[in-house]
Write a protein that holds these residues in place. Sequence first.
Motif, mmCIF file in Angstrom:
data_model
loop_
_atom_site.group_PDB
_atom_site.id
_atom_site.type_symbol
_atom_site.label_atom_id
_atom_site.label_comp_id
_atom_site.label_asym_id
_atom_site.label_seq_id
_atom_site.Cartn_x
_atom_site.Cartn_y
_atom_site.Cartn_z
ATOM 1 N N GLY A 183 0.819 -1.220 0.000
ATOM 2 C CA GLY A 183 0.000 0.000 0.000
ATOM 3 C C GLY A 183 0.848 1.263 0.000
ATOM 4 O O GLY A 183 0.331 2.357 -0.198
ATOM 5 N N SER A 184 2.165 1.135 0.224
ATOM 6 C CA SER A 184 2.970 2.356 0.326
ATOM 7 C C SER A 184 3.236 2.996 -1.038
ATOM 8 O O SER A 184 3.495 4.194 -1.120
ATOM 9 C CB SER A 184 4.270 2.106 1.092
ATOM 10 O OG SER A 184 5.100 1.186 0.435
ATOM 11 N N ASN A 185 3.145 2.227 -2.123
ATOM 12 C CA ASN A 185 3.236 2.855 -3.448
ATOM 13 C C ASN A 185 2.029 3.758 -3.692
ATOM 14 O O ASN A 185 2.132 4.770 -4.377
ATOM 15 C CB ASN A 185 3.315 1.789 -4.550
ATOM 16 C CG ASN A 185 4.713 1.203 -4.659
ATOM 17 O OD1 ASN A 185 5.705 1.866 -4.343
ATOM 18 N ND2 ASN A 185 4.795 -0.040 -5.104
ATOM 19 N N ALA B 294 7.005 -4.577 -6.969
ATOM 20 C CA ALA B 294 6.737 -3.239 -6.429
ATOM 21 C C ALA B 294 7.453 -2.083 -7.150
ATOM 22 O O ALA B 294 6.877 -1.003 -7.261
ATOM 23 C CB ALA B 294 6.998 -3.203 -4.922
ATOM 24 N N PRO B 295 8.692 -2.242 -7.661
ATOM 25 C CA PRO B 295 9.294 -1.100 -8.381
ATOM 26 C C PRO B 295 8.484 -0.716 -9.623
ATOM 27 O O PRO B 295 8.384 0.467 -9.961
ATOM 28 C CB PRO B 295 10.680 -1.611 -8.788
ATOM 29 C CG PRO B 295 10.980 -2.725 -7.838
ATOM 30 C CD PRO B 295 9.647 -3.355 -7.527
ATOM 31 N N TYR B 296 7.898 -1.718 -10.275
ATOM 32 C CA TYR B 296 7.176 -1.499 -11.537
ATOM 33 C C TYR B 296 5.782 -0.952 -11.254
ATOM 34 O O TYR B 296 5.238 -0.156 -12.010
ATOM 35 C CB TYR B 296 7.167 -2.809 -12.344
ATOM 36 C CG TYR B 296 8.579 -3.365 -12.347
ATOM 37 C CD1 TYR B 296 9.539 -2.815 -13.189
ATOM 38 C CD2 TYR B 296 8.991 -4.320 -11.407
ATOM 39 C CE1 TYR B 296 10.861 -3.232 -13.133
ATOM 40 C CE2 TYR B 296 10.316 -4.745 -11.345
ATOM 41 C CZ TYR B 296 11.244 -4.202 -12.206
ATOM 42 O OH TYR B 296 12.555 -4.590 -12.129
ATOM 43 N N GLU B 297 5.229 -1.406 -10.121
ATOM 44 C CA GLU B 297 3.965 -0.839 -9.654
ATOM 45 C C GLU B 297 4.178 0.638 -9.328
ATOM 46 O O GLU B 297 3.393 1.502 -9.743
ATOM 47 C CB GLU B 297 3.502 -1.606 -8.404
ATOM 48 C CG GLU B 297 2.136 -1.194 -7.916
ATOM 49 C CD GLU B 297 1.776 -1.873 -6.596
ATOM 50 O OE1 GLU B 297 0.843 -2.685 -6.601
ATOM 51 O OE2 GLU B 297 2.414 -1.576 -5.569
ATOM 52 N N ARG B 298 5.250 0.921 -8.612
ATOM 53 C CA ARG B 298 5.555 2.314 -8.247
ATOM 54 C C ARG B 298 5.709 3.170 -9.500
ATOM 55 O O ARG B 298 5.130 4.255 -9.588
ATOM 56 C CB ARG B 298 6.824 2.358 -7.396
ATOM 57 C CG ARG B 298 7.323 3.772 -7.133
ATOM 58 C CD ARG B 298 8.505 3.787 -6.174
ATOM 59 N NE ARG B 298 8.087 3.401 -4.822
ATOM 60 C CZ ARG B 298 8.918 3.309 -3.788
ATOM 61 N NH1 ARG B 298 10.205 3.582 -3.938
ATOM 62 N NH2 ARG B 298 8.472 2.964 -2.598
ATOM 63 N N ALA B 299 6.484 2.695 -10.466
ATOM 64 C CA ALA B 299 6.707 3.465 -11.696
ATOM 65 C C ALA B 299 5.377 3.741 -12.404
ATOM 66 O O ALA B 299 5.130 4.847 -12.895
ATOM 67 C CB ALA B 299 7.653 2.705 -12.623
#
Lengths: 127, 432
Positions: free
Chosen positions: B76-78, B198-203
Motif C-alpha cells: 500500500g505504500s506505493n 513493487a518497483p514497476y507498480e511504483r513506476a
Amino acid sequence: MLQAPASFAISGGITAEENDKLRSEYPMPSGDMLGDNCSACHGTKGAEFNEAMPPLAGMDKAKFIKLMKDYRANKFPSIVMHDVAHVFSDQEIEAMADFFAKQKPEEWTRPDWNASIKANTKENSHE
Amino acid sequence: MNKITRRDLIKLFGAGALSTGLMGASSLAFAKQSAHIVIVGGGVGGAASAKYMRLLNPDVRITIVEPEPKYIFCPGSNEVVAGFDTLETLTVDYNTLKSRYAVNVIQDRATEIDYANKKLKLAKGDVLSYDKLIVSPGPDFKYGAVEGYSKQLAEGDFPAAWHAGPQTLTLRDQINALPQGGTVLISSPVDPYRCPPAPYERASFVANKLKETNPTAKVIILDSKDDFIFHDVYLDYWKKEHGLGTADARIEWVPKKAGGHVTKLDTKNRTLTTADGQVHKGDVINIIPPEMAGSFVRMNGLAKGDWAPFNSQDFSTKRDKDVYIIGDSAAADPMPKTGYIASNQAKVVTKAIQAELTGKEIGTPFITNNCVAMAADDWGMTVAETFRYAGNHHAYEESYVMSDPTENPYYRHIRAEVAKNWQRTFRKDIFS
Ligand SMILES: Cc1cc2nc3c(=O)[nH]c(=O)nc-3n(C[C@H](O)[C@H](O)[C@H](O)COP(=O)(O)OP(=O)(O)OC[C@H]3O[C@@H](n4cnc5c(N)ncnc54)[C@H](O)[C@@H]3O)c2cc1C
C-alpha cells in the motif's frame, strides 16, 4: 480437465506429476496448515468478510469441496481461485473443508488468555 | 530461578527423548512452566508469529522485541507515493496484540544472542531468557552497491522508500514538486529483494499521476535485471497508457542488457551512471538498493552470504535448532520476499513449536503466496504460488500461475479490487 483461459496462461514450476510425487513422499500437511494459508485473503481462520473474498469459516463441508474441485477443474471463470486450487489433491481439499467447517463464522476471540497465562507464570518475569 | 529449563530437561533425559517427543511427561512439564517464545521484530513475520502462536497455545509466554512503537505496512505504500492513500491507513500499533493476544511487547532493539544460555540481549541492557527465539527483522539495504549513495542520503534528499515511513512521504512530496517536463529516475535492484513487482507498480502509479498533473514529465526505470515478474502485463500497460516505445513515451524501461544497471550517484549534478557509462539526469532520484539479511541476523552468525539458511521443515536455523528465521532475511528462494510469505512462514514455525511443546510430531509444512499488484486503480494482476516441502535439506518446490496481459477489462478491474481487499484483510489478519 479444461484449459485455463488465455488470461491465465503463464504457469510454471514443478509439473502436476512432480507435485503428486512430492505429495506421496511426505505425510499430508494438516488441515490447519493448509487452511491457515488462506487467512491472508479470507481472514484469520477464514472468518473475514469483504467484497471480493467471501468468508470460509463455518462453510458446509460438501459445499467447500464442490467449490474447490470446480475451481480446480476450471469449470467457470474465476479471478484467482483456479490458480490457487489447481495444486491440491482430493484429500487436501477435504482436510481444508473439515478445518473451515469447524471454525465459528465470527471473528476469533479468546479474552481469557491473560488470566490463563498469569495462572502459569510468575508476575513480570521476562525470564 | 526455580523454573525447569529445557536445558535442565535435556541434562536429565537427553536431547533425543525431548526432541522426538517420547517424553510425554517432560514435554508437559515444559508447557506447564510456560515456555517463553521471544520474537525479534514486530513486522509482518514477527507479529504473525505472536498472534498465531497464541491461537495455538493459551499458556506460553510471548514477547516481541521491536524498536518502533508502531508498524507501517509496506503493502500500500506505493499508493501513498502516488497520493491516493495515506500512511495513516497503513499504520498499526501493538495494542491489540498486547490486550487481545496477551503478547508482551518490549520497545527496544535486540542486539545479541547468547546461544549457550538461551538469552537475548537488548540495546538498553535488558536480557531475556527464551525457550524458542523467532527472528524476523526484515532486510538491510546495501547502499554501498551504488557509489556515492548512503543511508544518510536515503533519509535525506534521495529516498529509497523501501521501508514505509518518512521516506515514502519525501518521495511523494518530491514527485508533487517535480518541475513541468521533469524526470523521475527509479533504480530497480538485483534479485532477491522485498516485493518483486513493487518497483514497476511504483513506476506505473507515478506515471499515472504525472499524466494528470505534469503530462510532459517522464519516468525512467533503470533496471539491474533483464526480466521481472508481470513483465508482460506491465509492458502492455505502459504501451497502452504511456506510449512505451514511442518518442514521447511517459515511461521508459532500461533493462540491464541495455545498460540499465546503476552503479553511481552524483548528488551535485543529480545524475545516475550505469554500468556501461550512460549518464541519466533526474529531478527525482529513487534508488532502491540491493538487499541482504538484517544486521541482527548477520551479526549473530545466522547468515551464510547475504541470507540466513534454515531447515525446511520448521524454519529453525542451521546455527541453532531453537532459533528460527523467517521473513525477508531468510534464504527462502524460490519463495519471494513478500509479507504474504513471511506470514505463512510464521504459521509453519508456530505449528512446529507447538508440536514440540506438546510432544507431537512436527507436520509437513506448506506455504502459499497469492500476491496481488496493480498498474492502476482498475488494472490489477495476481500470481498464485504454492511451495511444497521437498525434504529438510532441500528448497521447497514451487508451482505457480500468474496473470497474463488480457484484453478483458473486467478481469483487470476485478483483480485490482482483489488487490485492495487483500491489503485490508491482510493487515487485520496480522495485527487484529
Ligand atoms: C513498496 C512495497 C510494497 C509491498 N507490497 C507487498 C504486497 O502487496 N504483498 C506482500 O505480501 N508483500 C509486500 N511487500 C513486502 C513486505 O512488506 C515484506 O516482505 C514484509 O514486510 C517482510 O516481513 P518481515 O517480518 O521480514 O520484515 P518487516 O515487516 O520489515 O519487519 C521487520 C521488523 O523488525 C524490526 N527490527 C529490525 N531489526 C530489529 C532488531 N535488531 N531488534 C528488534 N526489531 C528489529 C523492524 O523495526 C521491523 O518492524 C511490499 C514491500 C514494499 C517495499
